[in-house]
Design a protein around this motif. Structure first.
Motif, PDB file in Angstrom:
ATOM      1  N   ALA A 115      18.525  -2.159   5.791  1.00  9.87           N
ATOM      2  CA  ALA A 115      17.600  -2.969   6.323  1.00  9.87           C
ATOM      3  C   ALA A 115      16.367  -3.509   5.302  1.00  9.87           C
ATOM      4  CB  ALA A 115      16.681  -2.097   7.430  1.00  9.87           C
ATOM      5  N   PHE A 116      16.211  -2.638   4.227  1.00  3.28           N
ATOM      6  CA  PHE A 116      15.254  -2.893   3.136  1.00  3.28           C
ATOM      7  C   PHE A 116      16.011  -3.780   2.152  1.00  3.28           C
ATOM      8  CE2 PHE A 116      12.549  -0.055   5.487  1.00  3.28           C
ATOM      9  CZ  PHE A 116      11.241  -0.714   5.614  1.00  3.28           C
ATOM     10  N   LYS A 117      17.290  -4.132   2.225  1.00  2.00           N
ATOM     11  CA  LYS A 117      18.049  -4.557   1.175  1.00  2.00           C
ATOM     12  C   LYS A 117      17.805  -4.001  -0.370  1.00  2.00           C
ATOM     13  CE  LYS A 117      18.399  -9.175   3.329  1.00  2.00           C
ATOM     14  NZ  LYS A 117      17.838  -8.813   4.589  1.00  2.00           N
ATOM     15  N   THR A 118      18.233  -2.564  -0.258  1.00  2.00           N
ATOM     16  CA  THR A 118      17.787  -1.815  -1.481  1.00  2.00           C
ATOM     17  C   THR A 118      19.211  -0.705  -1.726  1.00  2.00           C
ATOM     18  OG1 THR A 118      16.532  -0.473  -2.958  1.00  2.00           O
ATOM     19  CG2 THR A 118      16.483   0.081  -0.604  1.00  2.00           C
ATOM     20  N   GLY A 119      19.410  -0.228  -2.728  1.00  2.78           N
ATOM     21  CA  GLY A 119      20.505   0.463  -3.211  1.00  2.78           C
ATOM     22  C   GLY A 119      20.071   2.381  -2.427  1.00  2.78           C
ATOM     23  N   ILE A 120      20.943   2.820  -2.735  1.00  2.00           N
ATOM     24  CA  ILE A 120      20.838   4.409  -2.297  1.00  2.00           C
ATOM     25  C   ILE A 120      21.658   4.993  -3.135  1.00  2.00           C
ATOM     26  CG2 ILE A 120      22.666   4.320  -0.592  1.00  2.00           C
ATOM     27  CD1 ILE A 120      21.104   6.306   1.247  1.00  2.00           C
ATOM     28  N   ALA A 134      20.628  14.487   0.133  1.00  4.61           N
ATOM     29  CA  ALA A 134      19.688  14.181  -1.352  1.00  4.61           C
ATOM     30  C   ALA A 134      20.050  12.812  -1.473  1.00  4.61           C
ATOM     31  CB  ALA A 134      20.089  15.036  -2.574  1.00  4.61           C
ATOM     32  N   ARG A 135      20.713  12.001  -0.694  1.00  8.82           N
ATOM     33  CA  ARG A 135      20.541  10.479  -0.917  1.00  8.82           C
ATOM     34  C   ARG A 135      19.430   9.982  -0.349  1.00  8.82           C
ATOM     35  NH1 ARG A 135      24.372   8.459   1.886  1.00  8.82           N
ATOM     36  NH2 ARG A 135      24.967   6.611   0.617  1.00  8.82           N
ATOM     37  N   ILE A 136      18.809   9.088  -1.158  1.00  7.49           N
ATOM     38  CA  ILE A 136      17.439   8.483  -0.659  1.00  7.49           C
ATOM     39  C   ILE A 136      17.382   7.096  -0.981  1.00  7.49           C
ATOM     40  CG2 ILE A 136      15.192   8.723  -1.038  1.00  7.49           C
ATOM     41  CD1 ILE A 136      16.183  11.052   0.150  1.00  7.49           C
ATOM     42  N   PRO A 137      17.249   6.151  -0.124  1.00  5.63           N
ATOM     43  CA  PRO A 137      16.991   4.671  -0.525  1.00  5.63           C
ATOM     44  C   PRO A 137      16.149   4.540  -1.757  1.00  5.63           C
ATOM     45  CG  PRO A 137      16.941   5.145   1.843  1.00  5.63           C
ATOM     46  CD  PRO A 137      16.866   6.306   1.173  1.00  5.63           C
ATOM     47  N   GLY A 156      12.925  13.928   4.424  1.00  2.59           N
ATOM     48  CA  GLY A 156      13.030  12.511   5.248  1.00  2.59           C
ATOM     49  C   GLY A 156      12.462  11.764   4.025  1.00  2.59           C
ATOM     50  N   PHE A 157      12.097  10.445   4.356  1.00  2.00           N
ATOM     51  CA  PHE A 157      11.232   9.575   3.462  1.00  2.00           C
ATOM     52  C   PHE A 157      10.755   8.364   3.996  1.00  2.00           C
ATOM     53  CE2 PHE A 157      16.066   8.583   4.051  1.00  2.00           C
ATOM     54  CZ  PHE A 157      15.986   7.251   4.487  1.00  2.00           C
ATOM     55  N   GLN A 158       9.936   7.643   3.134  1.00  4.71           N
ATOM     56  CA  GLN A 158       9.081   6.524   3.565  1.00  4.71           C
ATOM     57  C   GLN A 158       9.415   5.306   2.894  1.00  4.71           C
ATOM     58  OE1 GLN A 158       4.991   6.951   3.012  1.00  4.71           O
ATOM     59  NE2 GLN A 158       4.525   5.009   3.631  1.00  4.71           N
ATOM     60  N   MET A 159       9.877   4.095   3.654  1.00  2.00           N
ATOM     61  CA  MET A 159      10.057   2.995   3.175  1.00  2.00           C
ATOM     62  C   MET A 159       9.081   2.069   3.574  1.00  2.00           C
ATOM     63  SD  MET A 159      12.653   2.565   0.801  1.00  2.00           S
ATOM     64  CE  MET A 159      13.169   0.891   0.816  1.00  2.00           C
ATOM     65  N   GLU A 160       8.107   1.703   2.852  1.00  2.00           N
ATOM     66  CA  GLU A 160       6.945   0.817   3.326  1.00  2.00           C
ATOM     67  C   GLU A 160       6.560   1.427   4.745  1.00  2.00           C
ATOM     68  OE1 GLU A 160       8.079  -3.396   3.414  1.00  2.00           O
ATOM     69  OE2 GLU A 160       8.780  -3.209   1.638  1.00  2.00           O
ATOM     70  N   ASN A 161       6.351   0.804   5.870  1.00  2.00           N
ATOM     71  CA  ASN A 161       5.984   1.404   7.190  1.00  2.00           C
ATOM     72  C   ASN A 161       6.788   2.124   7.853  1.00  2.00           C
ATOM     73  OD1 ASN A 161       7.128  -0.995   7.795  1.00  2.00           O
ATOM     74  ND2 ASN A 161       5.722  -1.493   9.696  1.00  2.00           N
TER      75      ASN A 161
END
Length: 252
Positions: free
Chosen positions: A87-92, A121-124, A139-144
């Motif tokens: 969704a954020f067009k990034t790697g993981i 342990a895989r995080i964007p 868990g994790f936070q991507m922007e909002n």
């Protein structure tokens, strides 16, 4: 001040099949309400990457904050982390610090740290970690967008590491009055008149029926203005008494 808003995205085939009953929406909404962040929308999607991606992108563009639950475990159908990265067009990839902490945790439990468990342990790339004091896998936070576990106990614990990151708004206060024996058809017209007279106050009617002698209607009013709210409380009490029922305040 602009009122911040939130959406909740529930992820999992088990929710849509009815196998699992969701309570995460309730506990997220209850956590956010006192800090002035009302939940405005909730969606449920299956474990299908393109559907998760589409929902995340739609919701994060529309609301101040998005909370996702489910799909970050060790099994093949736990694809939420990959979907968020897409969704954020990034790697993981495996996060070094998370990997080390999880390895140490499993060692202390005398449990093998298998490739399946390493998946947690895989995080964007670019995400901030959201701590998990219950089972360790974060868990994790991507922007909002905040991505949390689906297990309610873990999701609730993760909120404690999210709350300080949120910018709250005006707190919404509420009153609830129970009217045993009331029927919605009897109060619909006068209740509508009250709602029309106070458009800045949200007024809802919620019937219950647990059997003969245990039925009625609960009236709930919500507002950021406590003075206005007390005025509406008086109107609702008068309405109930006019129908021959003594209102019972419900602690909230």
């Amino acid at each position: 001040m602009t009122q911040p808003t939130a959406a909740v995205l529930l992820i999992g085939d088990e929710l849509l099949s009815g196998r699992t009953r969701d309570i995460n929406l309730q506990q997220i909404a209850q956590y956010l309400e006192p800090i002035g962040i009302p939940v405005r929308e909730c969606r449920t999607v299956p474990d299908v990457e393109e559907e998760i991606v589409a929902a995340v992108n739609a919701l994060r563009a529309k609301y101040t904050y998005v909370f996702t639950t489910g799909g970050i475990g060790p099994t093949h159908d736990d694809i939420t982390a990959d979907a968020i990265a897409a969704a954020f067009k990034t790697g993981i990839s495996e996060h070094p610090e998370v990997l080390a902490e999880m390895a140490e945790r499993y060692k202390a439990m005398n449990t093998e740290f298998t490739p399946a468990r390493r998946r947690m342990a895989r995080i964007p790339h670019g995400a901030e970690i959201v701590k998990n004091p219950v089972s360790g896998a974060p868990g994790f936070q991507m922007e909002n967008v905040f991505t949390m576990a689906g297990v309610p106990q873990i999701a609730r614990a993760m909120l404690e590491d999210i709350g300080h990151r949120l910018e709250g708004g005006a707190r919404v206060y509420k009153v609830q009055l129970r009217g045993p024996g009331l029927r919605e058809g009897d109060l619909a017209e006068p209740l509508g008149a009250i709602a029309k007279a106070y458009p800045d106050v949200s007024i809802g009617s919620y019937p219950w029926y647990l059997g003969m002698g245990d039925n009625g209607v609960a009236l709930v009013a919500r507002s950021t203005d406590t003075v206005r709210l007390e005025t509406v409380r008086g109107e609702l009490e008068t309405l109930m008494r006019g129908l021959g029922v003594e209102p019972i305040p419900d602690p909230l």
